[in-house]
Design a protein around this motif. Structure first.
Motif, PDB file in Angstrom:
ATOM      1  N   LEU A   1      -3.922   5.395  -6.053  1.00 25.64           N
ATOM      2  CA  LEU A   1      -4.288   5.791  -4.688  1.00 25.64           C
ATOM      3  C   LEU A   1      -5.512   5.032  -4.198  1.00 25.64           C
ATOM      4  O   LEU A   1      -5.599   4.666  -3.018  1.00 25.64           O
ATOM      5  N   LEU A   2      -6.481   4.811  -5.079  1.00 24.33           N
ATOM      6  CA  LEU A   2      -7.656   4.019  -4.696  1.00 24.33           C
ATOM      7  C   LEU A   2      -7.259   2.615  -4.272  1.00 24.33           C
ATOM      8  O   LEU A   2      -7.716   2.095  -3.239  1.00 24.33           O
ATOM      9  N   THR A   3      -6.412   1.974  -5.056  1.00 24.96           N
ATOM     10  CA  THR A   3      -5.970   0.619  -4.729  1.00 24.96           C
ATOM     11  C   THR A   3      -5.206   0.591  -3.415  1.00 24.96           C
ATOM     12  O   THR A   3      -5.386  -0.311  -2.585  1.00 24.96           O
TER      13      THR A   3
ATOM     14  N   SER B   1       0.831  -1.212   0.000  1.00 24.13           N
ATOM     15  CA  SER B   1       0.000   0.000   0.000  1.00 24.13           C
ATOM     16  C   SER B   1       0.860   1.253   0.000  1.00 24.13           C
ATOM     17  O   SER B   1       0.568   2.226  -0.714  1.00 24.13           O
ATOM     18  N   LEU B   2       1.933   1.257   0.779  1.00 26.68           N
ATOM     19  CA  LEU B   2       2.828   2.418   0.793  1.00 26.68           C
ATOM     20  C   LEU B   2       3.504   2.624  -0.562  1.00 26.68           C
ATOM     21  O   LEU B   2       3.638   3.756  -1.035  1.00 26.68           O
TER      22      LEU B   2
ATOM     23  N   LEU C   1       3.822   5.712  -5.691  1.00 32.14           N
ATOM     24  CA  LEU C   1       3.758   5.736  -7.151  1.00 32.14           C
ATOM     25  C   LEU C   1       2.567   6.557  -7.644  1.00 32.14           C
ATOM     26  O   LEU C   1       2.667   7.291  -8.636  1.00 32.14           O
ATOM     27  N   GLY C   2       1.435   6.418  -6.968  1.00 30.34           N
ATOM     28  CA  GLY C   2       0.246   7.171  -7.366  1.00 30.34           C
ATOM     29  C   GLY C   2       0.444   8.671  -7.260  1.00 30.34           C
ATOM     30  O   GLY C   2       0.023   9.431  -8.142  1.00 30.34           O
ATOM     31  N   LEU C   3       1.103   9.131  -6.193  1.00 36.16           N
ATOM     32  CA  LEU C   3       1.344  10.563  -6.042  1.00 36.16           C
ATOM     33  C   LEU C   3       2.328  11.080  -7.096  1.00 36.16           C
ATOM     34  O   LEU C   3       2.153  12.174  -7.637  1.00 36.16           O
ATOM     35  N   ILE C   4       3.351  10.290  -7.394  1.00 35.17           N
ATOM     36  CA  ILE C   4       4.317  10.714  -8.412  1.00 35.17           C
ATOM     37  C   ILE C   4       3.653  10.804  -9.783  1.00 35.17           C
ATOM     38  O   ILE C   4       3.841  11.767 -10.540  1.00 35.17           O
ATOM     39  N   ILE C   5       2.853   9.792 -10.115  1.00 36.81           N
ATOM     40  CA  ILE C   5       2.162   9.801 -11.405  1.00 36.81           C
ATOM     41  C   ILE C   5       1.146  10.931 -11.463  1.00 36.81           C
ATOM     42  O   ILE C   5       0.968  11.581 -12.507  1.00 36.81           O
TER      43      ILE C   5
ATOM     44  N   ILE D   1      -8.564   6.706  -0.358  1.00 42.67           N
ATOM     45  CA  ILE D   1      -9.658   6.374  -1.269  1.00 42.67           C
ATOM     46  C   ILE D   1     -10.342   7.641  -1.779  1.00 42.67           C
ATOM     47  O   ILE D   1     -10.648   7.776  -2.977  1.00 42.67           O
ATOM     48  N   LEU D   2     -10.570   8.597  -0.878  1.00 42.01           N
ATOM     49  CA  LEU D   2     -11.221   9.847  -1.285  1.00 42.01           C
ATOM     50  C   LEU D   2     -10.338  10.655  -2.234  1.00 42.01           C
ATOM     51  O   LEU D   2     -10.808  11.211  -3.234  1.00 42.01           O
ATOM     52  N   GLY D   3      -9.038  10.725  -1.918  1.00 39.46           N
ATOM     53  CA  GLY D   3      -8.132  11.449  -2.798  1.00 39.46           C
ATOM     54  C   GLY D   3      -8.015  10.816  -4.174  1.00 39.46           C
ATOM     55  O   GLY D   3      -8.041  11.508  -5.205  1.00 39.46           O
ATOM     56  N   GLY D   4      -7.920   9.492  -4.211  1.00 40.93           N
ATOM     57  CA  GLY D   4      -7.880   8.818  -5.499  1.00 40.93           C
ATOM     58  C   GLY D   4      -9.162   8.976  -6.285  1.00 40.93           C
ATOM     59  O   GLY D   4      -9.144   9.133  -7.515  1.00 40.93           O
ATOM     60  N   GLY D   5     -10.285   8.975  -5.592  1.00 40.76           N
ATOM     61  CA  GLY D   5     -11.558   9.190  -6.270  1.00 40.76           C
ATOM     62  C   GLY D   5     -11.666  10.584  -6.866  1.00 40.76           C
ATOM     63  O   GLY D   5     -12.230  10.760  -7.947  1.00 40.76           O
TER      64      GLY D   5
END
Length: 260
Positions: free
Chosen positions: A126-128, A87-88, A93-97, A176-180
Motif C-alpha cells: 500500500l505504501l508503494t 498503483s491500482l 494486492l496489498g489489501l488482499i495480503i 500511504i497512511l494506511g500502509g504505514g
C-alpha cells in the motif's frame, strides 16, 4: 488490541485510497479549460483525462472521445497511465495480503510470526502504491500550473486543475497512511512479542509451598544452646526452637548464605 485496531484502520484507509485512485484514473477530469483572457469558445468547457477528452457544449450535450493511438500520446501521459495502473494493481494486492495477515481474520492462525509478516508486507504494498499514485498526480499538477502562468502559451491551450487531481492527491495520502499503519502494527507486534511470559514485574516466583521459612540471620544453633553471631548465648532451645524470651525480631538483610 492496539495492534488489531491499527490494522483495521490501515486496511480501511487503504481501501478508501484504492477507490479514490480508481475514480481518478477512470474519470477525465484531470484538466479543465481555463476561461481567461480572450479565450472565447463555442463550447462551455473542455476536460481532459488519461484516457479521453470530453467537451461540454453550451446546449447541454456532453461528448467524449477516447485517445485511440497510444504512440501518438505525449511521454508524460503514457507514464501517468502506466503508474496509475500499476498503483491500482499494487493496492489490490496489498489489501488482499493484508487481509490474510490481520489479527481479526482466521487465515494463517497457526503460522505465528508469519501472520504478522504478511500483514506488514501488505502495508508495504500500500505504501508503494500511494507513492506511485502521487507521482503522476504531482507531475500533471506541476505541468498545468506552469502552462497557466506561461505568458507565451495561448489562452486557448491553458487549463486549470481538475477535480481528479485533488482526489488523486487525497487518495495517495490515504494509501500511504494506511500502509504505514499496517507496517507500524507489524513492528509493534514484533517488539511486544518478547515481553510475553513475564510475571511479577520480572522477579522470581515464589515456590509452590508458600513463602520460605525465615530464620534469624544472627542466630546459630549449637547443641541445645542458641548463640548469635556476636557470641552471646540466648538460652536453651526446646525441640530446636529458641525460647520465647530470647527470640529477636527478624531484621531485613541477607546472611552469609544469601537467603533472607
Amino acid at each position: 488490541m492496539a495492534s488489531a485496531a491499527l490494522e483495521l484502520a490501515g486496511f480501511f484507509l487503504g481501501l478508501l485510497g484504492l477507490l479514490g485512485s480508481l475514480v481518478s484514473t477512470v474519470l477525465p477530469y484531470w484538466e479543465n479549460t481555463a476561461h481567461v483572457g480572450s479565450n472565447i469558445v463555442t463550447a462551455s468547457g473542455t476536460v481532459k483525462g488519461l484516457w479521453m477528452e470530453c467537451v461540454h457544449q453550451s446546449t447541454g450535450a456532453f461528448q467524449c472521445e477516447t485517445f485511440n493511438s497510444i504512440l501518438a500520446l505525449s511521454t508524460d501521459l503514457q507514464a501517468s497511465r502506466a503508474l496509475m495502473v500499476v498503483s491500482l494493481v499494487l493496492s489490490t494486492l496489498g489489501l488482499i495480503i493484508a487481509v490474510l495477515g490481520m489479527q481479526c481474520t482466521v487465515c494463517l492462525e497457526e503460522s505465528g510470526e508469519l501472520k504478522k509478516r504478511v500483514a506488514g508486507a501488505g502495508g508495504c504494498f500500500l505504501l508503494t502504491a500511494g507513492f506511485m499514485t502521487l507521482v503522476p498526480v504531482s507531475w500533471t499538477t506541476n505541468k498545468v500550473i506552469q502552462n497557466f502562468y506561461n505568458p507565451n502559451m495561448p489562452a486557448t491551450l491553458k487549463f486549470e486543475l481538475g477535480d481528479c487531481l485533488y482526489l488523486g492527491i487525497v487518495s495517495a495520502f490515504l494509501s500511504i497512511l494506511g500502509g504505514g499503519m499496517l507496517a507500524a502494527s507489524f513492528c509493534e507486534g514484533q517488539e511486544g512479542g518478547g515481553g510475553r511470559g513475564r510475571r511479577h514485574g520480572g522477579g522470581y516466583p515464589y515456590p509452590v509451598g508458600g513463602l520460605p521459612a525465615v530464620r534469624n540471620p544472627n542466630t546459630l544453633q549449637m547443641g541445645g544452646m542458641n548463640v548469635n553471631s556476636r557470641g552471646q548465648t540466648m538460652g536453651p532451645s526446646v525441640n530446636g526452637t529458641p525460647g520465647a524470651d530470647h527470640v529477636k525480631p527478624v531484621a531485613a538483610g541477607y546472611d552469609v548464605t544469601g537467603y533472607v
